[in-house]
Enzyme design. Sequence first.
Site, mmCIF file in Angstrom:
data_model
loop_
_atom_site.group_PDB
_atom_site.id
_atom_site.type_symbol
_atom_site.label_atom_id
_atom_site.label_comp_id
_atom_site.label_asym_id
_atom_site.label_seq_id
_atom_site.Cartn_x
_atom_site.Cartn_y
_atom_site.Cartn_z
ATOM 1 C CG ASN A 145 -0.392 -0.243 2.509
ATOM 2 O OD1 ASN A 145 0.760 -0.654 2.614
ATOM 3 N ND2 ASN A 145 -1.147 -0.003 3.559
ATOM 4 C CD GLU A 196 2.668 -0.751 10.569
ATOM 5 O OE1 GLU A 196 1.488 -1.151 10.802
ATOM 6 O OE2 GLU A 196 3.037 -0.284 9.489
ATOM 7 C CB CYS A 203 -1.883 -0.593 9.135
ATOM 8 S SG CYS A 203 -0.465 0.512 9.065
ATOM 9 C CD GLU A 228 8.826 0.311 10.491
ATOM 10 O OE1 GLU A 228 8.017 0.976 9.826
ATOM 11 O OE2 GLU A 228 9.227 -0.806 10.151
#
Length: 516
Positions: A186, A287, A321, A496
């Site tokens: 994505n 993640e 997400c 991150e």
Amino acid sequence: MATCFWLRSCGARRLGSTFPGCRLHPRAGGLVPAPGPAPGPAQLRAYAGGLAGLSAALLRTDSFVGGRWLPAAATFPVQDPASGAVLGMVADCGVSEARAAVRAAYEAFCSWREVSAKERSSLLRKWYNLMIQNKDDLARIITAESWFSEEARRVYGDIIYTPAKDKRALVLKQPVGVAAVITPWNFPSAMITRKVGAALAAGCTVVVKPAEDTPFSALALAELASQAGIPPGVYNVIPCSRKNAKEVGEAICTDPLVSKISFTGSTTTGKILLHHAANSVKRVSMELGGLAPFIVFDSANVDQAVAGALASKFRNTGQTCVCSNRFLVQRGIHDAFVKAFAEAMKKNLHVGNGFEEGTTQGPLINEKAVEKVEKQVNDAVSKGATIVTGGKRHHLGKNFFEPTLLSNVTQDMLCTHEETFGPLAPVIKFDTEEEAIAIANATDVGLAGYFYSQDPAQIWRVAEQLEVGMVGVNEGLISSVECPFGGVKQSGLGREGSKYGIDEYLELKYVCYGGL
């Protein structure tokens, strides 16, 4: 180019296996019509807007290992989700190619770790500058990820004074080694640069396995890395088809030469990779999936809340997400919010091909994704939900779905406890703050959460009580390169971005220096 929330980097290099009716022009630097039968409308839509004029150097289809472009024994097609046209045939790597990439990365690590932080910073800055120069060809690559080019120079240690006068304690930070980087489709450029930037800045080398739907971004970045002077073997890319993804992922994640796994994707796949990592006790960053609540309290500014809801829910056609998955709206403001939200959706959301002007909502990545949204809508309606707007597939094609708003939603519906990853906004009515918090936290994941309120005391209470890694208060877009990105519970491990992101690629070493 359209204001597109789904746009993917893409390209093609080989003739014949790529686009019938077009060829690479050595002087034009891109795809131009070739003699012979004219391409059909679908093919024209696929490349006329985004592929024509791309630099031939960036249109790569082979794997990139040890600084060389290497073909594989087989190839797999990459398709445009809007038209279904084949964008290119890409090397379909297997276990042998994966292991070769790991060996190349390990050999490069032995020298890359000794490169000074200043030099690593300089090389990353050159890579970043090349991305900026090629930003149109890279299709909106998230260039802000250049943050780590400076973080390379901020990997500081400590000196600790012990009770013994003749000793000193030193704490050093050293790179963990080879990192296996597995990224989703994505945000194909941003996901790679965020992970790889931190890894390379720390002194690690990487093997990237991009998503099978979007390998061209990773390969284009490899070309630019080579141009920037990143040494051979430091950045390696092994694309593969969905058929080979499981065995390739397992090969790089279980290889004893790999010290770190960084993965963004589904919670289900993340658990599998954690099992692989456990056998050799590898460092991991995960993640994973989310189920973000978006809470609107009675004190909220309705216009601000609606604007935030649009930005949070429909970014990338709902395929992120951190997209809001459940809208919890307090009874006193519920009707006004739903009405304003529906009006804003009809006014501001425009479904179309991403290369067309005015498009804000593109296709979902594939028909399976559409089927999931459709299933959730049908389930909700069968249990009493009301379709306020949208609710069905869009006439543009099999991968398009109408932006949809549901009201009268209850907690027994699929859309409230299953991540949607599509343009569906289900609204649940609640009465009290305690009720909203309980609904929001009643899940085993916790990536992002959002809420709108003008009550200062409530803002502190809710921000602290939401069981998520990131909170948006009166804000629907929370991602920022300077801030740590990650979740709690089954949404992942580690962070991150920001100064904290580079720590995921560093080991602490304690040195006791005696005899002073």
